[in-house]
Design a protein around this motif. Structure first.
Motif, PDB file in Angstrom:
ATOM      1  N   ASN A  78       0.818  -1.345  -0.015  1.00  0.00           N
ATOM      2  CA  ASN A  78      -0.016   0.016  -0.166  1.00  0.00           C
ATOM      3  C   ASN A  78       0.942   1.215   0.018  1.00  0.00           C
ATOM      4  N   ASP A  79       2.025   1.216   0.595  1.00  0.00           N
ATOM      5  CA  ASP A  79       2.771   2.323   0.968  1.00  0.00           C
ATOM      6  C   ASP A  79       3.331   2.618  -0.513  1.00  0.00           C
ATOM      7  N   ASN A 131       0.745   4.149  -2.780  1.00  0.00           N
ATOM      8  CA  ASN A 131       0.761   5.732  -2.385  1.00  0.00           C
ATOM      9  C   ASN A 131       1.598   6.567  -2.941  1.00  0.00           C
ATOM     10  N   GLN A 141      -9.536   2.508  -1.005  1.00  0.00           N
ATOM     11  CA  GLN A 141      -8.928   2.558   0.270  1.00  0.00           C
ATOM     12  C   GLN A 141      -9.703   3.091   1.431  1.00  0.00           C
ATOM     13  N   SER A 186      -7.589   6.708  11.023  1.00  0.00           N
ATOM     14  CA  SER A 186      -6.540   6.079  10.295  1.00  0.00           C
ATOM     15  C   SER A 186      -6.774   5.850   8.681  1.00  0.00           C
ATOM     16  N   HIS A 212      -3.984  11.666   6.362  1.00  0.00           N
ATOM     17  CA  HIS A 212      -2.734  11.478   6.059  1.00  0.00           C
ATOM     18  C   HIS A 212      -1.602  11.478   7.187  1.00  0.00           C
ATOM     19  N   HIS A 213      -0.653  10.611   6.990  1.00  0.00           N
ATOM     20  CA  HIS A 213       0.344  10.366   7.802  1.00  0.00           C
ATOM     21  C   HIS A 213       1.002  11.860   8.366  1.00  0.00           C
ATOM     22  N   LYS A 240      -2.288   5.721  13.377  1.00  0.00           N
ATOM     23  CA  LYS A 240      -1.979   5.973  11.886  1.00  0.00           C
ATOM     24  C   LYS A 240      -1.092   4.754  11.490  1.00  0.00           C
ATOM     25  N   GLU A 292      -1.370   1.084   9.837  1.00  0.00           N
ATOM     26  CA  GLU A 292      -0.950   0.614   8.930  1.00  0.00           C
ATOM     27  C   GLU A 292      -0.259  -0.543   8.921  1.00  0.00           C
ATOM     28  N   GLN A 293       0.416  -0.881  10.185  1.00  0.00           N
ATOM     29  CA  GLN A 293       1.003  -2.228  10.416  1.00  0.00           C
ATOM     30  C   GLN A 293      -0.122  -3.260  10.307  1.00  0.00           C
ATOM     31  N   LYS A 302      -3.355  -3.354   9.060  1.00  0.00           N
ATOM     32  CA  LYS A 302      -4.620  -3.307   8.225  1.00  0.00           C
ATOM     33  C   LYS A 302      -4.426  -4.354   7.155  1.00  0.00           C
ATOM     34  N   ASN A 303      -3.265  -4.802   6.651  1.00  0.00           N
ATOM     35  CA  ASN A 303      -3.331  -5.568   5.710  1.00  0.00           C
ATOM     36  C   ASN A 303      -3.514  -6.981   5.988  1.00  0.00           C
TER      37      ASN A 303
END
Length: 652
Positions: free
Chosen positions: A32-33, A36, A123, A179, A183-184, A197, A201-202, A204-205
C-alpha cells in the motif's frame, strides 16, 4: 480489412488497459505504501498534466480559440472533473471527435483518472465494507475482539493470526476513521493520531476485521454486530488501553448488557488491563461468581514485565551440596515507577536463600513520596535491606552512589520510564562498569518497543551484558495472555494438591483468592530455584524411580535447607503482596486461625527459628508443610507438571 484491423487494435488496447488495472490492484494489495507514493508522485501529476493538455487542445475552437486565459480556466476545471468521474467530452471541439488518435489518448487519460479515483475510494471504504461483510457471514470457532488500538493489541492480534488462519480477529473503535481519512503527515503534530495511523498501517493488510464504531451505551453489542459472535463462538474480548478505569467500565458494560438483553454466551473471556491490585481482586470475584460461562482475566503489563527478569539464583555463589548460598544478592534499581516497583517485589520474592542476605538500592529523583507509598502498601518489605536514595541520573550523588556500590553489584535494573533514556543510561552504565567494577555487571533494561533497539543484540561487546525486558512483542503473545503459560504450572500444581483433599474442601482455580493464586504462581517459579540450589535438573529427577530415591538423593541437610528456603520465599511472597506478621500477642486466646485475610496478617510470617513457637501456639507443625513442598517436587516432575525450561525462557 479495416474492420478487422480496428477490432484487433481495440482488443489490444483493452488488454493493455486491463493489465494496467490488474497491476495497479496487485500493487495496492501487496504494498500500500508503494502504491501511495506512485499515485501521489507520478500518477496524479502525470494524469492531471495530460488531462489539462488534452482539454486545452480540445477547446481550441469557437470563442475559446487562441484565448489563453479562457482555455486554461476551462481546461483546469475539466481536468479536475476527471477525478470526480466526470467527462466534458461534449464541450470538446466536434472535429476532434473524429480524430482516432485524440480520442484514444482522451480515453486513456480519463481511464487513468478513473483508476486513481476508484482505488482511492476502495482505500477509504473498501476495507470497512469487507470487514462488515466478514462479520456478517463468518462463523468462526474462536473470535478475538480488541476495543483499543495500541502496541499491545497489535502485537497480540498479529500473534493470534500467525498461529491459526481460521480465527476471526476484530478491532472496534473510532480510531479507524482517523486511520482511513487522515494522511500521515497531517497527524504528525498529534502524537496519538500519528501512533494510531502507524499501528493501523501495520495491521490493516492482515485478515483482521475493522469496525469503525465505538462501543458506547447507545451502541450495544447487538448494534455492532458482535452479539451473534459471542453467542456462536468462543469469544475473547480485550480491554487493554492504558486507561484502567475505561477498561473496567467497558467490561462491566458488556456484563450488564448480557444480563439485560438475556444474551446467550457460549464461552466468553474478558481481558482487562489494570494496575490496581485491590480493584482487580474485587472486580474478578464479583463477575466470576455472577456468570460461570464468563471468565475474567486481569492483565498487568508492569507485573508481566518484571517476571521477564532473570532469576536471582543465577547471580549468587552456591554450595549445591547443602543447597545454600555463599554470597549475598545485591541489586540496584534505577527508577521507582510501576516497573521499578514490580521489579523490586519480584526480586525480593525470588531472591531469598539460606546463608544469604537480600540487598537492594533504589535510586529515584522523587523517592520520598514513592518510598512512603510503597512502604504503606507493603509494610512487610521493611524486613529486607532496601535503601532508598534520592538522586537524579548523571548527578554528582548518582555517580558517588554508583562508585560505592559497583563492586558488590552483579545485577542492575534500569526502569526510568522512557525507552530511549533507559537505553542511553544502560550504555553509559556499561561503560562505567568497565572502568570501575571488578566483576561484570548485568544490566536489565526495560524497553517497551524492543524492535526499535534490535541493534543492542547485534553489538557483540554489550549484547551479553545488556538485557532488554518487558517488550510488548514479548509480553502480549497468545501463550502468555490467552493461554496463560506463566500460570500453567501453578494451576497444575493446584489441581495436584486438590485431588488429595476431601470433595467439600476442593477449590477451583477461578474461585481462589488473589493471594492464594499469587503464592501458587510464585511457588511454581521457585521450584526451578530449588533445583538450581540443589545442583539438580528436571532430567536428573526424572531418572529416579520413587520418591524415597529423591529424598535420599537430597539427603537430610539439603532437604532441611530447601525447606527453610521455601519458608523464606513464602514469607517474601506474602510480604511483597501487602501482608504483615500477626504477632502472637495480638491474637485472642480463642483464635484458632493463623491468619486474617481481611487485615492481611499471618502468624507464620516469622523466621524459620521462630516458626516453632508459632507451631506450638496453634498445635500444628508448620515446618512439615515446607518439607512436604520440597519432597513433592518429585511427584510434580514425574507427572509432567514441572518440565525442563527452554534455554531462552526465564519465567515460563
Amino acid at each position: 480489412m479495416n474492420v478487422t484491423k480496428i477490432a484487433v487494435e481495440d482488443v489490444m488496447t483493452l488488454i493493455i488497459i486491463l493489465v494496467i488495472l490488474f497491476l495497479f490492484c496487485l500493487l495496492l494489495a501487496r504494498n500500500n505504501d508503494a502504491y501511495n507514493k506512485l499515485r501521489n508522485r507520478v500518477l496524479i501529476p502525470l494524469t492531471a498534466i495530460a488531462g489539462f493538455i488534452i482539454y486545452y487542445i480540445g477547446y481550441q475552437d469557437g470563442g475559446t480559440e487562441n484565448v489563453i486565459t479562457t482555455s486554461c480556466i476551462r481546461s483546469f476545471l475539466s481536468m479536475c472533473s476527471m477525478f470526480l468521474l466526470h467527462s466534458d467530452l461534449l464541450e470538446v471541439s466536434h472535429h476532434m471527435h473524429g480524430s482516432k488518435t485524440y480520442m484514444l489518448i482522451f480515453s486513456i487519460i480519463h481511464f487513468s483518472a478513473f483508476i486513481i479515483s476508484t482505488l482511492f475510494i476502495i482505500q477509504l471504504c473498501g476495507k470497512q465494507f469487507i470487514s462488515w461483510l466478514s462479520l456478517k457471514v463468518s462463523c468462526p470457532k474462536q473470535s478475538y475482539l480488541f476495543f483499543d488500538l495500541n502496541e499491545a493489541t497489535v502485537s497480540l492480534a498479529e500473534d493470534l493470526m500467525k498461529k491459526k488462519k481460521d480465527r476471526l480477529v476484530v478491532f472496534v473503535g473510532k480510531y479507524i476513521r482517523y486511520s482511513f481519512f487522515l494522511h500521515h503527515k497531517a497527524v504528525e503534530e498529534n502524537g496519538s493520531l500519528c501512533d494510531n495511523k502507524l499501528l493501523f498501517e501495520q495491521i490493516k493488510n492482515t485478515s483482521a476485521v475493522f469496525l469503525n464504531r465505538e462501543y458506547i451505551v447507545k451502541r450495544s453489542l447487538k448494534k455492532l454486530g458482535i452479539a451473534n459472535l459471542i453467542h456462536k463462538s468462543e469469544s475473547h474480548l480485550f480491554f487493554l488501553s492504558e486507561d484502567e478505569t475505561l477498561n473496567i467500565q467497558m467490561a462491566q458494560q458488556v456484563i450488564e448488557e448480557i444480563e439485560r438483553e438475556s444474551l446467550v454466551v457460549k464461552k466468553l473471556f474478558i481481558y482487562i488491563n489494570t494496575v490496581s491490585e485491590n480493584l482487580d481482586n474485587l472486580f474478578t470475584r464479583k463477575l466470576s461468581f455472577m456468570h460461570k460461562e464468563i471468565e475474567i482475566k486481569v492483565i498487568n503489563r508492569y507485573k508481566l514485565s518484571a517476571t521477564d527478569l532473570y532469576p536471582p539464583v543465577d547471580y549468587i555463589e552456591k554450595d549445591t551440596t547443602t543447597a545454600t548460598a555463599l554470597s549475598d544478592f545485591n541489586v540496584l534499581i534505577l527508577g521507582f515507577g510501576q516497573i521499578g516497583t514490580f521489579a523490586l517485589r519480584y526480586l525480593i520474592e525470588q531472591g531469598q536463600f539460606v546463608g544469604s542476605t537480600f540487598h537492594a538500592t533504589v535510586i529515584d529523583h522523587m523517592i520520598e513520596c514513592k518510598e512512603d507509598l510503597f512502604i504503606n502498601k507493603y509494610p512487610g518489605v521493611k524486613s529486607y535491606q532496601v535503601e532508598y536514595e534520592k538522586a537524579e541520573v548523571n548527578s554528582k550523588k548518582y555517580f558517588e552512589l554508583l562508585k560505592n556500590k559497583i563492586d558488590s553489584l552483579k545485577y542492575v535494573v534500569v526502569s526510568l520510564g522512557d525507552d530511549r533514556l533507559n537505553i542511553k543510561v544502560a550504555v553509559e552504565l556499561y561503560e562505567f562498569s568497565l572502568r570501575h567494577a571488578k566483576a561484570p555487571v548485568d544490566l536489565f533494561v526495560n524497553v517497551y518497543n524492543i524492535k526499535n533497539y534490535d541493534y543492542i543484540k547485534k553489538t557483540i561487546c554489550i549484547a551479553d551484558k545488556i538485557h532488554l525486558f518487558g517488550g510488548h512483542n514479548e509480553i502480549f503473545r497468545e501463550d502468555i495472555i490467552v493461554n496463560e503459560i506463566c500460570s500453567h504450572t501453578a494451576k497444575k500444581i493446584h489441581e495436584h494438591y486438590n485431588k488429595d483433599k476431601a470433595e467439600i474442601d476442593k477449590e477451583k482455580w477461578q474461585e481462589l483468592s488473589m493471594i492464594k493464586k499469587m503464592t501458587n504462581l510464585s511457588a511454581a517459579v521457585h521450584i526451578y530455584t530449588k533445583l538450581k540450589l540443589a545442583g539438580l535438573t528436571v532430567a536428573d529427577v526424572n531418572k529416579l524411580e520413587i520418591k524415597k530415591d529423591f529424598e535420599k538423593l537430597l539427603g537430610p541437610e539439603r532437604m532441611a535447607c530447601l525447606a527453610e528456603g521455601e519458608h523464606l520465599h513464602w514469607n517474601a511472597t506474602l510480604f511483597t503482596n501487602g501482608w504483615e506478621t500477626w504477632n502472637l500477642s495480638e491474637i485472642n486466646d480463642d483464635q484458632s486461625c493463623n491468619k486474617d485475610e481481611i487485615r492481611k496478617k499471618h502468624a507464620c510470617l516469622v523466621s524459620w527459628d521462630e516458626l516453632e513457637k508459632v507451631s506450638k501456639y496453634f498445635r500444628e507443625d508448620y515446618k512439615l508443610y515446607d518439607m512436604y513442598n520440597v519432597g513433592n517436587i518429585f511427584e510434580l516432575i514425574k507427572e509432567g507438571i514441572v518440565i525442563e525450561k527452554s534455554k531462552n525462557s526465564q519465567s515460563d
